[in-house]
Design an enzyme around this catalytic site. Sequence first.
Site, PDB file in Angstrom:
ATOM      1  N   PRO A  88       0.676  -1.217  -0.093  1.00 52.89           N
ATOM      2  CA  PRO A  88      -0.082  -0.110  -0.052  1.00 52.89           C
ATOM      3  C   PRO A  88       0.719   1.157  -0.116  1.00 52.89           C
ATOM      4  CG  PRO A  88      -0.128  -1.190   2.183  1.00 52.89           C
ATOM      5  CD  PRO A  88       0.704  -1.997   1.174  1.00 52.89           C
ATOM      6  N   GLU A  89       0.633   2.072  -1.205  1.00 49.12           N
ATOM      7  CA  GLU A  89       1.095   3.265  -1.239  1.00 49.12           C
ATOM      8  C   GLU A  89       0.014   4.254  -1.214  1.00 49.12           C
ATOM      9  OE1 GLU A  89       4.602   3.657  -4.023  1.00 49.12           O
ATOM     10  OE2 GLU A  89       4.925   1.503  -3.722  1.00 49.12           O
TER      11      GLU A  89
END
Length: 278
Positions: free
Chosen positions: A2-3
């Site tokens: 997750p960015e």
Amino acid sequence: MPELPEVETVRRGLERWVVGKKFSQVRALHPRVLNPHSIAPLEVLEGARVKSVERRGKFLWFLLNRPETLVAHLGMSGQFLIQPIATGEVRHLRASFMLGSWGRSARQMQFIDQRTFGWLAVDQLQDGIPTLVQHIARDPFDQEFNRKAIIAKIASRKTQIKKALLDQSIMSGVGNIYADESLWRAKIHPESYCEELSNAQIGRVIDKARQVMAQALEVGGTSFDDLYINVNGESGYFERSLAVYGQEGEPCPRCGREIRRIIFANRSSHFCPTCQAR
DNA sequence: CAAACTACCTGACTGC
DNA sequence: TGCAGTCAGGTAGTTT
């Protein structure tokens, strides 16, 4: 991993399902789910109602009808799922929040995290930002993101551009995947030293970072169905749109030359040796 | 103060 | 088939 686009996708999903709901029962189910800086156990949030879900960079927090806030970081593998209550055993379930009142339609918000780099915390707000998020710089989607100041900050760094891009105290939201994609789009070698780059080149990297994350977010936004909040980021976008990340040996979409992978700062960096010559 | 390094973690994969 | 080794990587804390 997750960015920013994945975390924003999660934020939007959570916003849809938890705003206005009360945490009627809260359970921490793993000793490491609670951030050591948390001012209280998660269970103190029983009875709190969610007013909104906020994000800066990769950090999320829930504004409540109380002074405290619930902060979340997904780490490498964290997920939030909204589920009906009576589900069987859930692998890697770290915490659960029962939403609203008991009943057939009752749902729970589950925090699931295989690799336990993610965490939750009860925290205080300081000027509207949790204590644990104070050191995180604004991301490129923030209203008050100051492009010019970021360029100056990066330009003064005595390090390589990719490291600066990953430094969440300069500009937040970019992780390893979008760093490689941004640098490819800006045609800049990841190991270029910041001081060798012009302000225009640094500006281009920042603009490409915003662009690639905005495009990723568009795709991520379409990929979750009613009750499932997608955070694993593997849907659609990853397969179709990545130019360099994970594409070692594949042709560069721009020039056809083989994409290379190097280890740099204990991480893989992917780039096109022609388009991104040093 | 800034930069570099390391610990943290587990599942998937690789090579013998 | 089994098993040891490697890899993935965001962040915080420590060291340089």
